[in-house]
Design a protein around this motif. Structure first.
Motif, PDB file in Angstrom:
ATOM      1  N   ALA A  59       0.867  -1.180   0.000  1.00 13.23           N
ATOM      2  CA  ALA A  59       0.000   0.000   0.000  1.00 13.23           C
ATOM      3  C   ALA A  59       0.899   1.222   0.000  1.00 13.23           C
ATOM      4  O   ALA A  59       2.100   1.120   0.258  1.00 13.23           O
ATOM      5  CB  ALA A  59      -0.917  -0.003   1.222  1.00 13.23           C
ATOM      6  N   GLN A  60       0.295   2.365  -0.255  1.00  8.87           N
ATOM      7  CA  GLN A  60       1.057   3.608  -0.250  1.00  8.87           C
ATOM      8  C   GLN A  60       0.875   4.325   1.076  1.00  8.87           C
ATOM      9  O   GLN A  60      -0.216   4.346   1.650  1.00  8.87           O
ATOM     10  CB  GLN A  60       0.596   4.523  -1.378  1.00  8.87           C
ATOM     11  CG  GLN A  60       1.091   4.085  -2.731  1.00  8.87           C
ATOM     12  CD  GLN A  60       0.930   5.166  -3.776  1.00  8.87           C
ATOM     13  OE1 GLN A  60       0.124   6.069  -3.633  1.00  8.87           O
ATOM     14  NE2 GLN A  60       1.703   5.077  -4.841  1.00  8.87           N
ATOM     15  N   THR A  61       1.963   4.932   1.532  1.00  6.84           N
ATOM     16  CA  THR A  61       1.896   5.785   2.711  1.00  6.84           C
ATOM     17  C   THR A  61       1.228   7.098   2.293  1.00  6.84           C
ATOM     18  O   THR A  61       1.087   7.370   1.091  1.00  6.84           O
ATOM     19  CB  THR A  61       3.306   6.096   3.251  1.00  6.84           C
ATOM     20  OG1 THR A  61       3.978   6.947   2.312  1.00  6.84           O
ATOM     21  CG2 THR A  61       4.113   4.830   3.487  1.00  6.84           C
ATOM     22  N   PRO A  62       0.843   7.938   3.244  1.00  5.52           N
ATOM     23  CA  PRO A  62       0.286   9.246   2.863  1.00  5.52           C
ATOM     24  C   PRO A  62       1.244  10.085   2.014  1.00  5.52           C
ATOM     25  O   PRO A  62       0.821  10.986   1.300  1.00  5.52           O
ATOM     26  CB  PRO A  62       0.018   9.919   4.216  1.00  5.52           C
ATOM     27  CG  PRO A  62      -0.229   8.778   5.145  1.00  5.52           C
ATOM     28  CD  PRO A  62       0.714   7.692   4.679  1.00  5.52           C
ATOM     29  N   PHE A  63       2.556   9.775   2.057  1.00  4.75           N
ATOM     30  CA  PHE A  63       3.542  10.498   1.257  1.00  4.75           C
ATOM     31  C   PHE A  63       3.763   9.853  -0.111  1.00  4.75           C
ATOM     32  O   PHE A  63       4.589  10.332  -0.894  1.00  4.75           O
ATOM     33  CB  PHE A  63       4.887  10.568   2.000  1.00  4.75           C
ATOM     34  CG  PHE A  63       4.849  11.467   3.200  1.00  4.75           C
ATOM     35  CD1 PHE A  63       5.107  12.819   3.076  1.00  4.75           C
ATOM     36  CD2 PHE A  63       4.546  10.966   4.455  1.00  4.75           C
ATOM     37  CE1 PHE A  63       5.078  13.665   4.183  1.00  4.75           C
ATOM     38  CE2 PHE A  63       4.508  11.788   5.568  1.00  4.75           C
ATOM     39  CZ  PHE A  63       4.779  13.145   5.428  1.00  4.75           C
ATOM     40  N   GLY A  64       3.086   8.745  -0.378  1.00  2.00           N
ATOM     41  CA  GLY A  64       3.166   8.119  -1.696  1.00  2.00           C
ATOM     42  C   GLY A  64       4.210   7.036  -1.863  1.00  2.00           C
ATOM     43  O   GLY A  64       4.407   6.541  -2.960  1.00  2.00           O
ATOM     44  N   HIS A  65       4.897   6.636  -0.782  1.00  3.63           N
ATOM     45  CA  HIS A  65       5.873   5.550  -0.876  1.00  3.63           C
ATOM     46  C   HIS A  65       5.175   4.205  -0.677  1.00  3.63           C
ATOM     47  O   HIS A  65       4.242   4.103   0.122  1.00  3.63           O
ATOM     48  CB  HIS A  65       6.959   5.702   0.196  1.00  3.63           C
ATOM     49  CG  HIS A  65       7.840   6.888  -0.024  1.00  3.63           C
ATOM     50  ND1 HIS A  65       7.754   8.025   0.737  1.00  3.63           N
ATOM     51  CD2 HIS A  65       8.821   7.106  -0.930  1.00  3.63           C
ATOM     52  CE1 HIS A  65       8.650   8.898   0.321  1.00  3.63           C
ATOM     53  NE2 HIS A  65       9.310   8.372  -0.696  1.00  3.63           N
ATOM     54  N   LYS A  66       5.664   3.182  -1.369  1.00  4.21           N
ATOM     55  CA  LYS A  66       5.104   1.842  -1.199  1.00  4.21           C
ATOM     56  C   LYS A  66       5.729   1.161   0.008  1.00  4.21           C
ATOM     57  O   LYS A  66       6.949   1.224   0.196  1.00  4.21           O
ATOM     58  CB  LYS A  66       5.355   0.988  -2.442  1.00  4.21           C
ATOM     59  CG  LYS A  66       4.425   1.308  -3.579  1.00  4.21           C
ATOM     60  CD  LYS A  66       4.602   0.322  -4.706  1.00  4.21           C
ATOM     61  CE  LYS A  66       3.654   0.681  -5.845  1.00  4.21           C
ATOM     62  NZ  LYS A  66       3.851  -0.178  -7.002  1.00  4.21           N
ATOM     63  N   VAL A  67       4.888   0.526   0.825  1.00  6.24           N
ATOM     64  CA  VAL A  67       5.353  -0.248   1.974  1.00  6.24           C
ATOM     65  C   VAL A  67       4.624  -1.584   1.994  1.00  6.24           C
ATOM     66  O   VAL A  67       3.568  -1.742   1.380  1.00  6.24           O
ATOM     67  CB  VAL A  67       5.137   0.502   3.321  1.00  6.24           C
ATOM     68  CG1 VAL A  67       6.048   1.709   3.434  1.00  6.24           C
ATOM     69  CG2 VAL A  67       3.680   0.882   3.518  1.00  6.24           C
ATOM     70  N   ILE A  68       5.194  -2.539   2.729  1.00  8.57           N
ATOM     71  CA  ILE A  68       4.596  -3.875   2.860  1.00  8.57           C
ATOM     72  C   ILE A  68       3.764  -3.913   4.139  1.00  8.57           C
ATOM     73  O   ILE A  68       4.210  -3.475   5.200  1.00  8.57           O
ATOM     74  CB  ILE A  68       5.698  -4.960   2.937  1.00  8.57           C
ATOM     75  CG1 ILE A  68       6.660  -4.859   1.746  1.00  8.57           C
ATOM     76  CG2 ILE A  68       5.090  -6.359   3.030  1.00  8.57           C
ATOM     77  CD1 ILE A  68       6.055  -5.135   0.409  1.00  8.57           C
ATOM     78  N   LEU A  69       2.564  -4.443   4.012  1.00 10.32           N
ATOM     79  CA  LEU A  69       1.658  -4.596   5.147  1.00 10.32           C
ATOM     80  C   LEU A  69       0.814  -5.833   4.909  1.00 10.32           C
ATOM     81  O   LEU A  69       0.950  -6.493   3.878  1.00 10.32           O
ATOM     82  CB  LEU A  69       0.775  -3.357   5.300  1.00 10.32           C
ATOM     83  CG  LEU A  69      -0.298  -3.143   4.215  1.00 10.32           C
ATOM     84  CD1 LEU A  69      -1.409  -2.271   4.768  1.00 10.32           C
ATOM     85  CD2 LEU A  69       0.293  -2.504   2.979  1.00 10.32           C
TER      86      LEU A  69
END
Length: 197
Positions: free
Chosen positions: A126-136
Protein backbone atom coordinates in the motif's frame (compact mmCIF):
# COMPACT_ATOMS: atom_id res chain seq x y z
CA UNK A 1 26.91 13.96 -15.69
CA UNK A 2 29.22 13.95 -12.68
CA UNK A 3 28.66 11.68 -9.70
CA UNK A 4 27.23 14.41 -7.42
CA UNK A 5 24.65 15.29 -10.10
CA UNK A 6 23.76 11.59 -10.37
CA UNK A 7 23.33 11.38 -6.59
CA UNK A 8 21.16 14.49 -6.58
CA UNK A 9 18.98 13.01 -9.34
CA UNK A 10 18.60 9.71 -7.44
CA UNK A 11 17.73 11.59 -4.23
CA UNK A 12 15.12 13.71 -6.04
CA UNK A 13 13.53 10.59 -7.56
CA UNK A 14 13.30 9.02 -4.07
CA UNK A 15 11.86 11.94 -2.14
CA UNK A 16 15.20 13.06 -0.72
CA UNK A 17 16.22 9.58 0.48
CA UNK A 18 19.49 7.87 -0.48
CA UNK A 19 20.16 4.18 0.13
CA UNK A 20 23.76 3.03 0.12
CA UNK A 21 22.76 -0.28 -1.50
CA UNK A 22 21.03 1.51 -4.42
CA UNK A 23 23.94 3.93 -4.84
CA UNK A 24 26.53 1.13 -4.98
CA UNK A 25 24.29 -0.79 -7.42
CA UNK A 26 24.27 2.34 -9.62
CA UNK A 27 28.08 2.16 -9.77
CA UNK A 28 28.81 5.04 -7.40
CA UNK A 29 31.40 4.44 -4.70
CA UNK A 30 30.73 4.68 -0.96
CA UNK A 31 33.40 7.41 -0.49
CA UNK A 32 31.67 9.53 -3.16
CA UNK A 33 28.35 9.02 -1.36
CA UNK A 34 29.96 9.97 1.98
CA UNK A 35 31.35 13.19 0.44
CA UNK A 36 27.95 14.04 -1.06
CA UNK A 37 26.12 13.36 2.21
CA UNK A 38 28.56 15.53 4.18
CA UNK A 39 28.63 18.39 1.66
CA UNK A 40 24.83 18.54 1.34
CA UNK A 41 23.96 18.07 5.02
CA UNK A 42 22.13 14.77 4.65
CA UNK A 43 21.15 13.07 7.91
CA UNK A 44 21.81 9.41 8.59
CA UNK A 45 18.45 7.97 9.68
CA UNK A 46 19.42 4.32 9.67
CA UNK A 47 22.15 1.99 8.51
CA UNK A 48 22.80 2.92 4.88
CA UNK A 49 19.85 5.38 4.77
CA UNK A 50 20.30 9.13 4.39
CA UNK A 51 17.70 11.93 4.16
CA UNK A 52 18.07 15.46 2.86
CA UNK A 53 17.15 18.27 5.21
CA UNK A 54 14.50 19.52 2.77
CA UNK A 55 12.66 16.20 2.42
CA UNK A 56 9.38 15.48 4.17
CA UNK A 57 10.01 12.62 6.57
CA UNK A 58 7.90 9.62 5.69
CA UNK A 59 8.43 7.74 8.95
CA UNK A 60 6.52 4.65 7.78
CA UNK A 61 8.72 4.33 4.69
CA UNK A 62 11.92 5.00 6.65
CA UNK A 63 10.95 2.42 9.29
CA UNK A 64 10.45 -0.22 6.63
CA UNK A 65 13.75 0.65 4.98
CA UNK A 66 15.48 0.28 8.35
CA UNK A 67 13.70 -3.00 9.19
CA UNK A 68 12.82 -4.79 5.93
CA UNK A 69 12.25 -8.06 7.81
CA UNK A 70 9.08 -6.63 9.40
CA UNK A 71 5.58 -6.08 8.00
CA UNK A 72 3.18 -3.31 9.05
CA UNK A 73 0.27 -4.84 10.94
CA UNK A 74 -2.52 -4.20 13.44
CA UNK A 75 -3.40 -0.50 13.91
CA UNK A 76 -0.80 0.64 11.37
CA UNK A 77 -2.20 -1.70 8.71
CA UNK A 78 -5.72 -0.49 9.56
CA UNK A 79 -4.58 3.08 8.94
CA UNK A 80 -2.88 2.24 5.63
CA UNK A 81 -5.88 0.16 4.50
CA UNK A 82 -8.28 3.02 5.30
CA UNK A 83 -10.02 0.91 7.96
CA UNK A 84 -9.67 3.58 10.65
CA UNK A 85 -9.72 7.38 10.79
CA UNK A 86 -7.02 7.56 13.43
CA UNK A 87 -3.34 7.68 12.60
CA UNK A 88 -1.68 5.23 14.99
CA UNK A 89 -0.14 6.66 18.15
CA UNK A 90 2.68 4.15 17.73
CA UNK A 91 3.51 2.02 14.71
CA UNK A 92 2.84 -1.73 14.83
CA UNK A 93 4.85 -4.32 12.93
CA UNK A 94 4.98 -8.10 12.83
CA UNK A 95 8.20 -10.10 12.65
CA UNK A 96 9.06 -13.78 12.62
CA UNK A 97 9.43 -15.51 15.98
CA UNK A 98 13.04 -15.16 17.11
CA UNK A 99 13.46 -11.62 15.75
CA UNK A 100 15.12 -9.30 18.27
CA UNK A 101 12.81 -6.26 18.54
CA UNK A 102 14.77 -4.31 21.18
CA UNK A 103 15.92 -1.55 18.78
CA UNK A 104 12.33 -1.08 17.59
CA UNK A 105 10.93 -1.05 21.12
CA UNK A 106 13.41 1.72 21.96
CA UNK A 107 11.90 3.75 19.09
CA UNK A 108 8.37 3.19 20.44
CA UNK A 109 7.35 0.63 17.80
CA UNK A 110 5.01 -2.14 18.94
CA UNK A 111 6.33 -5.50 17.71
CA UNK A 112 4.23 -8.65 17.34
CA UNK A 113 5.74 -12.00 16.44
CA UNK A 114 4.35 -14.95 14.53
CA UNK A 115 5.57 -18.38 13.47
CA UNK A 116 7.67 -18.37 10.31
CA UNK A 117 5.11 -20.39 8.33
CA UNK A 118 2.43 -17.72 8.95
CA UNK A 119 4.64 -14.65 8.48
CA UNK A 120 4.10 -14.19 4.71
CA UNK A 121 0.37 -14.96 4.79
CA UNK A 122 -1.59 -11.97 3.48
CA UNK A 123 1.39 -9.73 2.65
CA UNK A 124 0.50 -6.93 0.26
CA UNK A 125 1.56 -3.39 -0.64
CA UNK A 126 0.00 0.00 0.00
CA UNK A 127 1.06 3.61 -0.25
CA UNK A 128 1.90 5.79 2.71
CA UNK A 129 0.29 9.25 2.86
CA UNK A 130 3.54 10.50 1.26
CA UNK A 131 3.17 8.12 -1.70
CA UNK A 132 5.87 5.55 -0.88
CA UNK A 133 5.10 1.84 -1.20
CA UNK A 134 5.35 -0.25 1.97
CA UNK A 135 4.60 -3.87 2.86
CA UNK A 136 1.66 -4.60 5.15
CA UNK A 137 -0.95 -7.28 5.69
CA UNK A 138 -4.17 -7.37 3.69
CA UNK A 139 -7.56 -6.57 5.31
CA UNK A 140 -8.37 -10.22 6.10
CA UNK A 141 -5.06 -10.86 7.82
CA UNK A 142 -5.32 -7.54 9.68
CA UNK A 143 -8.78 -8.42 11.04
CA UNK A 144 -7.44 -11.78 12.26
CA UNK A 145 -4.41 -10.08 13.83
CA UNK A 146 -6.67 -7.63 15.66
CA UNK A 147 -8.80 -10.47 17.05
CA UNK A 148 -5.77 -12.59 17.87
CA UNK A 149 -4.18 -9.71 19.80
CA UNK A 150 -7.45 -8.36 21.24
CA UNK A 151 -6.09 -8.38 24.81
CA UNK A 152 -3.50 -5.78 23.70
CA UNK A 153 -5.96 -3.72 21.63
CA UNK A 154 -8.69 -1.30 22.57
CA UNK A 155 -11.99 -3.14 22.11
CA UNK A 156 -13.29 -0.15 20.15
CA UNK A 157 -10.44 -0.53 17.62
CA UNK A 158 -11.29 -4.19 17.06
CA UNK A 159 -15.01 -3.46 16.63
CA UNK A 160 -14.38 -0.51 14.30
CA UNK A 161 -12.00 -2.60 12.18
CA UNK A 162 -14.65 -5.32 11.80
CA UNK A 163 -17.38 -2.79 10.95
CA UNK A 164 -15.23 -1.13 8.31
CA UNK A 165 -14.19 -4.51 6.93
CA UNK A 166 -17.82 -5.62 6.64
CA UNK A 167 -18.56 -2.52 4.50
CA UNK A 168 -15.61 -3.01 2.12
CA UNK A 169 -16.51 -3.80 -1.48
CA UNK A 170 -13.33 -5.88 -1.85
CA UNK A 171 -13.85 -8.03 1.27
CA UNK A 172 -13.20 -11.74 0.83
CA UNK A 173 -15.10 -13.66 3.52
CA UNK A 174 -13.79 -17.02 2.29
CA UNK A 175 -10.20 -15.82 2.71
CA UNK A 176 -11.08 -14.27 6.08
CA UNK A 177 -12.42 -17.59 7.40
CA UNK A 178 -9.42 -19.45 5.98
CA UNK A 179 -7.05 -17.11 7.82
CA UNK A 180 -9.16 -17.27 10.99
CA UNK A 181 -8.83 -21.07 11.01
CA UNK A 182 -5.05 -20.85 10.59
CA UNK A 183 -4.79 -18.37 13.48
CA UNK A 184 -7.34 -20.26 15.63
CA UNK A 185 -9.64 -17.24 15.99
CA UNK A 186 -12.51 -18.65 13.89
CA UNK A 187 -14.94 -19.06 16.81
CA UNK A 188 -14.29 -15.55 18.08
CA UNK A 189 -14.58 -14.13 14.55
CA UNK A 190 -17.94 -15.89 14.05
CA UNK A 191 -19.27 -14.21 17.18
CA UNK A 192 -18.32 -10.79 15.81
CA UNK A 193 -19.64 -11.52 12.32
CA UNK A 194 -23.02 -12.73 13.60
CA UNK A 195 -23.57 -9.26 15.00
CA UNK A 196 -22.24 -7.35 11.97
CA UNK A 197 -23.44 -9.23 8.89
Amino acid sequence: MNRFNELEKIANENGGVLLTSAIVAAGISKPTLADFVKKNGYERVGRGIYCSQESWRDNLYLLQLRCPETVFSHETALFLLDMTDQEPFQYSVTAKTGYNPSHLAEDGVKVFTVKKDLFDLGKTEAQTPFGHKVILYDPERTVCDMIRSRSEMEIQSVQDALKRYSRRKDKNLHKLMEYANLFHVDKRLNLYLEVLL
